[in-house]
Design an enzyme around this catalytic site. Structure first.
Site, PDB file in Angstrom:
ATOM      1  N   ASP A  25      20.487 113.658 101.199  1.00 36.96           N
ATOM      2  CA  ASP A  25      21.607 114.368 100.571  1.00 36.96           C
ATOM      3  C   ASP A  25      21.428 115.881 100.595  1.00 36.96           C
ATOM      4  OD1 ASP A  25      22.736 111.923 100.151  1.00 36.96           O
ATOM      5  OD2 ASP A  25      22.162 111.776  98.049  1.00 36.96           O
ATOM      6  N   ARG A  38      31.652 105.249  95.752  1.00 36.45           N
ATOM      7  CA  ARG A  38      30.566 104.353  96.139  1.00 36.45           C
ATOM      8  C   ARG A  38      29.974 103.646  94.911  1.00 36.45           C
ATOM      9  NH1 ARG A  38      30.218 102.068 100.629  1.00 36.45           N
ATOM     10  NH2 ARG A  38      28.279 100.954 100.811  1.00 36.45           N
ATOM     11  N   CYS A  44      31.369 108.542 100.787  1.00 30.92           N
ATOM     12  CA  CYS A  44      31.310 109.361 102.004  1.00 30.92           C
ATOM     13  C   CYS A  44      31.188 108.483 103.245  1.00 30.92           C
ATOM     14  CB  CYS A  44      30.114 110.312 101.934  1.00 30.92           C
ATOM     15  SG  CYS A  44      30.218 111.513 100.607  1.00 30.92           S
ATOM     16  N   LYS A  95      24.477 113.198  89.293  1.00 26.57           N
ATOM     17  CA  LYS A  95      25.612 112.326  89.642  1.00 26.57           C
ATOM     18  C   LYS A  95      25.158 110.898  89.898  1.00 26.57           C
ATOM     19  CE  LYS A  95      27.286 112.203  94.060  1.00 26.57           C
ATOM     20  NZ  LYS A  95      27.454 110.882  94.665  1.00 26.57           N
ATOM     21  N   ASN A  96      24.141 110.748  90.745  1.00 32.12           N
ATOM     22  CA  ASN A  96      23.801 109.390  91.181  1.00 32.12           C
ATOM     23  C   ASN A  96      23.083 108.581  90.105  1.00 32.12           C
ATOM     24  OD1 ASN A  96      25.148 109.866  93.509  1.00 32.12           O
ATOM     25  ND2 ASN A  96      23.336 110.258  94.770  1.00 32.12           N
ATOM     26  N   ARG A 142      33.856 115.977  93.895  1.00 29.91           N
ATOM     27  CA  ARG A 142      33.338 114.677  93.462  1.00 29.91           C
ATOM     28  C   ARG A 142      31.922 114.795  92.922  1.00 29.91           C
ATOM     29  NH1 ARG A 142      32.952 111.551  98.348  1.00 29.91           N
ATOM     30  NH2 ARG A 142      31.342 110.661  97.061  1.00 29.91           N
ATOM     31  N   ARG A 180      28.228 101.222 106.151  1.00 28.11           N
ATOM     32  CA  ARG A 180      27.454 101.257 104.898  1.00 28.11           C
ATOM     33  C   ARG A 180      27.413  99.839 104.320  1.00 28.11           C
ATOM     34  NH1 ARG A 180      28.707 106.567 101.253  1.00 28.11           N
ATOM     35  NH2 ARG A 180      26.784 105.862 100.281  1.00 28.11           N
ATOM     36  N   PRO A 181      26.562  98.986 104.887  1.00 27.85           N
ATOM     37  CA  PRO A 181      26.551  97.590 104.442  1.00 27.85           C
ATOM     38  C   PRO A 181      26.009  97.438 103.023  1.00 27.85           C
ATOM     39  CG  PRO A 181      24.799  97.974 106.039  1.00 27.85           C
ATOM     40  CD  PRO A 181      25.545  99.268 105.900  1.00 27.85           C
ATOM     41  N   ILE A 182      26.346  96.302 102.392  1.00 30.72           N
ATOM     42  CA  ILE A 182      25.771  96.019 101.062  1.00 30.72           C
ATOM     43  C   ILE A 182      25.066  94.654 101.088  1.00 30.72           C
ATOM     44  CG2 ILE A 182      27.327  97.501  99.732  1.00 30.72           C
ATOM     45  CD1 ILE A 182      28.845  94.899  98.949  1.00 30.72           C
ATOM     46  N   ASP A 183      24.605  94.275 102.281  1.00 29.93           N
ATOM     47  CA  ASP A 183      23.955  92.967 102.421  1.00 29.93           C
ATOM     48  C   ASP A 183      22.729  92.809 101.514  1.00 29.93           C
ATOM     49  OD1 ASP A 183      23.072  95.017 104.352  1.00 29.93           O
ATOM     50  OD2 ASP A 183      21.551  93.540 104.873  1.00 29.93           O
ATOM     51  N   GLN A 184      21.997  93.901 101.261  1.00 26.80           N
ATOM     52  CA  GLN A 184      20.796  93.786 100.429  1.00 26.80           C
ATOM     53  C   GLN A 184      21.154  93.563  98.953  1.00 26.80           C
ATOM     54  OE1 GLN A 184      17.608  93.695 101.948  1.00 26.80           O
ATOM     55  NE2 GLN A 184      19.053  93.529 103.646  1.00 26.80           N
TER      56      GLN A 184
HETATM   57  N1  EPU Z   1      21.635  99.732 103.557  1.00 29.66           N
HETATM   58  C1  EPU Z   1      21.785  98.519 104.163  1.00 29.66           C
HETATM   59  N2  EPU Z   1      22.132  97.449 103.387  1.00 29.66           N
HETATM   60  C2  EPU Z   1      22.377  97.560 102.044  1.00 29.66           C
HETATM   61  C3  EPU Z   1      22.222  98.818 101.442  1.00 29.66           C
HETATM   62  C4  EPU Z   1      21.853  99.900 102.227  1.00 29.66           C
HETATM   63  O1  EPU Z   1      21.606  98.369 105.376  1.00 29.66           O
HETATM   64  O2  EPU Z   1      22.692  96.564 101.407  1.00 29.66           O
HETATM   65  C5  EPU Z   1      21.208 100.893 104.374  1.00 29.66           C
HETATM   66  C6  EPU Z   1      22.277 101.968 104.454  1.00 29.66           C
HETATM   67  O3  EPU Z   1      23.198 101.697 105.474  1.00 29.66           O
HETATM   68  C7  EPU Z   1      21.444 103.213 104.688  1.00 29.66           C
HETATM   69  C8  EPU Z   1      20.162 102.940 103.893  1.00 29.66           C
HETATM   70  O4  EPU Z   1      20.111 101.519 103.720  1.00 29.66           O
HETATM   71  O5  EPU Z   1      21.132 103.312 106.042  1.00 29.66           O
HETATM   72  C9  EPU Z   1      20.089 103.605 102.538  1.00 29.66           C
HETATM   73  O6  EPU Z   1      21.250 103.291 101.771  1.00 29.66           O
HETATM   74  P1  EPU Z   1      21.243 103.344 100.184  1.00 29.66           P
HETATM   75  O7  EPU Z   1      21.594 102.001  99.673  1.00 29.66           O
HETATM   76  O8  EPU Z   1      19.981 103.943  99.716  1.00 29.66           O
HETATM   77  O9  EPU Z   1      22.455 104.312  99.864  1.00 29.66           O
HETATM   78  P2  EPU Z   1      23.552 104.188  98.737  1.00 29.66           P
HETATM   79  O10 EPU Z   1      22.976 103.542  97.528  1.00 29.66           O
HETATM   80  O11 EPU Z   1      24.818 103.647  99.296  1.00 29.66           O
HETATM   81  C10 EPU Z   1      22.920 106.388  97.521  1.00 29.66           C
HETATM   82  C11 EPU Z   1      23.616 107.649  97.147  1.00 29.66           C
HETATM   83  C12 EPU Z   1      23.840 108.492  98.394  1.00 29.66           C
HETATM   84  C13 EPU Z   1      22.531 108.748  99.110  1.00 29.66           C
HETATM   85  C14 EPU Z   1      21.777 107.444  99.366  1.00 29.66           C
HETATM   86  C15 EPU Z   1      20.383 107.643  99.927  1.00 29.66           C
HETATM   87  C16 EPU Z   1      24.953 106.963  95.250  1.00 29.66           C
HETATM   88  C17 EPU Z   1      26.282 106.693  94.677  1.00 29.66           C
HETATM   89  N3  EPU Z   1      24.888 107.325  96.526  1.00 29.66           N
HETATM   90  O12 EPU Z   1      23.798 105.703  98.411  1.00 29.66           O
HETATM   91  O13 EPU Z   1      24.330 109.727  97.893  1.00 29.66           O
HETATM   92  O14 EPU Z   1      22.766 109.375 100.347  1.00 29.66           O
HETATM   93  O15 EPU Z   1      21.666 106.700  98.146  1.00 29.66           O
HETATM   94  O16 EPU Z   1      19.622 108.415  99.059  1.00 29.66           O
HETATM   95  O17 EPU Z   1      23.946 106.890  94.554  1.00 29.66           O
HETATM   96  C18 EPU Z   1      25.531 111.728  97.916  1.00 29.66           C
HETATM   97  O18 EPU Z   1      25.261 111.873  96.717  1.00 29.66           O
HETATM   98  O19 EPU Z   1      26.011 112.645  98.620  1.00 29.66           O
HETATM   99  C19 EPU Z   1      25.288 110.445  98.551  1.00 29.66           C
HETATM  100  C20 EPU Z   1      25.873 110.074  99.664  1.00 29.66           C
END
Ligand code: EPU
Length: 428
Positions: A305, A93, A117, A22-23, A397, A122-126
């Site tokens: 996960d 997401r 989820c 999926k991811n 999903r 769940r910030p996207i600042d990075q």
């Molecule tokens: N984070 C920040 N700033 C950012 C991005 C992330 O602070 O700009 C923090 C998050 O809050 C978290 C950590 O960094 O504490 C890791 O977040 P990450 O960006 O890795 O997560 P994501 O990309 O939003 C993906 C998967 C998730 C999985 C995580 C970690 C997708 C669509 N989602 O989320 O998958 O838990 O990576 O491996 O790829 C799932 O499949 O059930 C699922 C939730």
């Protein structure tokens, strides 16, 4: 409301074939927008998040044809907008990968704030930090993220934490940027590598994917290709955990055993037998499960996960286990649901202390999110009595044919459709 009904106590046995990841799929599908000719993507998991990713491209003008259940052909040349429809993008997401892909395609993207989820903030600042480093301006208007650049230029980007989403989004945006981009402290998940492999096959120049330093040298053109998505590590791990929870004997096929090492290691620590083959693992459990401490970490650590699924297993293991979540702020909302089934779990901050019980008892529970739902299924399969799981749209999903696959392994499980739910007709 549709429900899964599970009568627990059946020992799972036989073979299950794992679907595509999926991811990886939710990033690869938007990435097709950068190609100059059609792409054919194979081993695509037939799940609602992935169908949504494809629908977003359709709404934007791409010609999307499903050539079978798991193969999609996408012609991106007819895309006529850089705006992702808000009502679709907000539902998942991975829609934020359209930012990186549209930046690569036309240096401008307007994309809704993503859904997904609920694990707390769940910030996207990075992601934004990366886009800005590549020369973009950023604004947020009415829930729509607007990112654009006159010209994308390569940059040196250090991520403040390991993030899968930002790593993949920056790769997408940098693929056609002028010059060299270096991402330091990059995520190393298998789906990061798969996205890089996909883009490299299209003509990109990405090296280091799978390590924490990724280098991307910008190219001018990306061509359409045929590509097969890697197997889903977490779907595989979920069936492995279910096999162990039911004292089963299951051959989990179409997997990359290397991607499963952390899960395999923990199952073996609990007393489960795991045998690795080239593209399969056999999971057998005869005796009782032993306690085990688990800490989630970015890859190659134990995946967050798989955290709820392993909690379901530990709740019927002998002894007290400590489960520590180090990726997400709040990923223990499912604990209250497991407790309805008799699990003895105390959450203290980012740790769950799990006192194993002899058996769980079937109960009505909710899937509070995707992997939480998977945990409820594992618990239900192992429990005495009947478990009814609500809010299963979260599970749908991310898991293809989950009922069929578990029934194929001997589970007593079915989907109870709610005749008043008009969405049900659309799933499938
Ligand atoms: N984070 C920040 N700033 C950012 C991005 C992330 O602070 O700009 C923090 C998050 O809050 C978290 C950590 O960094 O504490 C890791 O977040 P990450 O960006 O890795 O997560 P994501 O990309 O939003 C993906 C998967 C998730 C999985 C995580 C970690 C997708 C669509 N989602 O989320 O998958 O838990 O990576 O491996 O790829 C799932 O499949 O059930 C699922 C939730």
């Amino acid at each position: 409301m549709d429900k899964f009904i599970i009568k627990g106590g059946k020992r799972l046995h036989g073979e299950v074939v794992i679907s595509g990841a999926k991811n990886a799929a939710v990033a690869i599908i938007p990435a097709v927008a950068m190609a100059e000719s059609p792409c054919r993507i194979e081993n695509v998991p037939n799940i609602s998040d992935v169908k949504l990713s494809a629908r977003i491209l359709t709404e934007m003008g791409a010609t999307v044809r499903w050539l079978g259940k798991n193969t999609v052909e996408i012609d991106p040349t007819t895309i006529h907008t850089n705006v992702v429809p808000s009502e679709l993008g907000r539902k998942m997401r991975g829609s934020y990968y359209n930012i990186g892909a549209l930046l690569g395609r036309c240096s401008k993207a307007i994309v809704p704030l993503p859904g997904g989820c609920d694990f707390g903030v769940r910030p996207i600042d990075q992601h934004i930090k990366g886009f800005k480093a590549l020369g973009c301006t950023y604004s947020l208007n009415d829930g729509m993220i607007e990112v654009s650049a006159k010209e994308l230029r390569g940059a040196h980007i250090y991520l403040d934490m390991v993030t899968v989403g930002a790593t993949m989004n920056i790769i997408l945006a940098a693929v056609k940027a002028k010059g060299l981009t270096v991402i330091e402290n990059a995520a190393r998940e298998p789906h990061v590598v798969d996205l890089a492999n996909f883009l490299n096959s299209m003509g990109a120049n990405i090296s280091g994917a799978g390590t924490d330093v990724i280098k991307i040298r910008g190219v001018e053109h990306l061509k359409g290709i045929t590509y097969s998505i890697i197997p889903d590590q977490i779907e595989a791990g979920t069936y492995m955990a279910a096999a162990a929870a039911t004292r089963g004997d299951v051959l989990v096929k179409n997997v990359t055993p290397k991607h499963l090492e952390s899960i395999t290691a923990k199952l073996m620590e609990m007393g489960v037998t795991v045998v690795e083959y080239d593209d399969a693992v056999r999971v057998r459990c005869d005796g009782p499960l032993s306690k085990c401490n688990v800490k989630t970490m970015p890859h190659p650590g134990f995946p967050t996960d798989m955290q709820p699924q392993i909690a379901a297993l530990l709740s019927i293991a002998q002894g007290t286990s400590i489960l520590n979540e180090s990726v997400w702020e709040n990923r223990f909302r499912y604990v209250e649901e497991l407790k309805r089934m008799g699990a003895q779990i105390t959450v203290e901050g980012k740790s769950a202390i799990i006192e194993g019980v002899e058996y769980l008892k079937g109960a009505p529970v909710r899937a509070t999110d995707l992997r939480a739902g998977a945990a409820m299924i594992i618990a239900g399969l192992a429990a005495h009595g009947v478990t009814k799981i609500e809010d299963i749209e979260h599970i749908q999903r991310g898991y293809e044919d989950i009922v069929e696959k578990f029934v194929g392994l001997g589970a007593d499980m079915y989907l109870m459709l709610d005749p008043t739910n008009s969405d049900t007709a659309k799933i499938g």
